[in-house]
Design an enzyme around this catalytic site. Structure first.
Site, PDB file in Angstrom:
ATOM      1  CE  LYS A  73      21.656  92.760   1.249  1.00 50.26           C
ATOM      2  NZ  LYS A  73      22.785  91.873   0.871  1.00 50.26           N
ATOM      3  CD  GLU A  85      28.651  91.298   3.719  1.00 48.70           C
ATOM      4  OE1 GLU A  85      28.236  90.205   3.273  1.00 48.70           O
ATOM      5  OE2 GLU A  85      28.277  91.767   4.808  1.00 48.70           O
ATOM      6  CE  LYS A 135      25.085  84.987   2.198  1.00 51.16           C
ATOM      7  NZ  LYS A 135      26.021  86.025   2.657  1.00 51.16           N
ATOM      8  CG  ASP A 157      28.734  87.153   1.125  1.00 55.49           C
ATOM      9  OD1 ASP A 157      28.907  85.935   0.935  1.00 55.49           O
ATOM     10  OD2 ASP A 157      27.599  87.643   1.314  1.00 55.49           O
ATOM     11  CG  ASP A 215      26.114  93.275   1.603  1.00 54.12           C
ATOM     12  OD1 ASP A 215      27.092  93.226   0.828  1.00 54.12           O
ATOM     13  OD2 ASP A 215      25.327  92.312   1.755  1.00 54.12           O
TER      14      ASP A 215
END
Length: 368
Positions: free
Chosen positions: A165, A218, A265, A241, A193
């Protein structure tokens, strides 16, 4: 086979770490999960679970799910749950949007379909193509020393795919990743990400400064067009995403050559019925996927794991073991995890059963 009763339970999932933190100052320690049970006149039950990752991550709000079901359930009562496309169409007519709420019903329908057929859901989604799937582990946003320790812990547990992250100020993230990356092993897959935290110029500066690192970026920017520009002008492959919320979004990203990989997802797209279409489209285009969900316990994990298990290996980047991110388990029979990989049982349907003792009394119940 007909649906005669729908029951909703909710429960709180406590994060197993100190805090699940990511860009934008977002940090959560507890998540509200919703478990839907569809009961048929034949006495068979199917289960679906949806758990948004807090109220500010994607277009999904856990506390709004009961109100959505008040609109959806009357439309599906009396329907044959094995007709998943028909059920999807009925829900679309009953309520615009709110794909996450529809996903809870859709997943339970697939569980019922598998049980009625006596087959695992992965067989119905294309067959078992991955009897063991690589897992990525998320390293939450924290100070560099804490993140390095977390990374070492996951590596010692057998994980070889890591989602780091990011979301500090860009120069801090640049220094952070440069430090963490000194430990990258040749067999590892790393994703930085950003959760949309950077401007386009910041993302490009970051990518060019760390061009030598073999990583994915990401969702570097919140805006789709900015992410597309980073994909075209940066030094790293881009995984999308948050920019992808519908099949049309995925098609657009393919037509624009805007991504090298995507996060699929399942609840965000409305369940397995629609996610299967997106999965197959990505396979045809050669786009690798992380097949997962926003959050959840054993039922949610099992649902996306069946989709991952039936995905050609060349296009399965990885999946994740969300049920192990929590101190509380809401189901029995969740997928097995060993040494950074996940396997599914041969039980029919999703292969999991809710722990009713932990779920307590229903929040809502509807019947014919």
């Amino acid at each position: 086979m007909r649906i005669e009763r729908v029951t909703l339970h909710t429960a709180e999932l406590q994060y197993a770490g100190d805090a699940y933190a990511f860009a934008g100052g977002r940090s959560y320690q507890q998540f509200t999960s919703s478990v839907v049970t569809l009961a048929t006149v034949e006495g068979i039950e199917g289960y679906g679970e949806v758990c948004p990752c807090g109220p500010s991550y994607m277009p999904a709000f856990a506390k709004g799910l009961p109100a959505c079901l008040d609109q959806l359930v009357p439309a599906v009562l009396g329907q044959d749950p094995r007709q998943t496309v028909a059920i999807d169409d009925v829900m679309e007519q009953a309520l615009c949007g709110h794909a996450y709420a529809k996903a809870a019903i859709d997943l339970a329908c697939w569980d019922l379909l598998g049980k009625a057929a006596g087959l695992p859901v992965y067989t119905l989604l294309g067959g078992l193509l991955n009897d063991s799937m690589p897992l990525h582990r998320i390293v939450p946003l924290a100070d560099p020393e804490t993140m390095a320790q977390t990374l070492d812990t996951f590596r010692a547990e057998g994980y070889r795919h890591f989602q780091i992250k990011l979301g500090h100020a860009m120069p801090e993230d640049r220094a952070l990743l440069r430090r963490l990356a000194t430990s990258i092993q040749p067999e590892e897959t790393w994703v930085g990400d950003v959760n949309g935290a950077w401007r386009r110029d910041e993302a490009l500066r970051f990518s060019r400064a760390l061009a030598e690192l073999d990583i994915y970026l990401e969702q570097p920017c919140a805006d789709y067009d900015a992410c597309r520009s980073v994909r075209r002008h940066g030094a790293h492959p881009v995984k999308l995403d948050e920019s992808l919320n519908t099949l049309a979004d995925v098609r657009r990203a393919m037509e624009d050559d805007a991504m090298d990989a995507m996060a699929l997802k399942v609840s965000k797209f409305g369940g397995l019925t629609r996610s299967r279409v997106i999965r197959d489209l990505c396979v045809d285009a050669g786009i690798p996927m992380t097949i997962e969900d926003a959050w959840g316990s054993g039922i949610a994990t099992a649902a996306y794991a069946h989709l991952a298990a039936s995905t050609p290996t060349r296009c399965l980047l990885n999946t994740t073991d969300l049920h192990r991110y929590n101190t509380t388990q809401l189901a029995h029979g969740a997928p097995d995890v060993q040494q950074g990989r996940m396997t599914l049982s041969e039980r029919p349907g999703l292969g999991v059963e809710p722990d009713l003792g932990r779920l307590g009394e229903p929040v809502r119940q509807w019947s014919v």
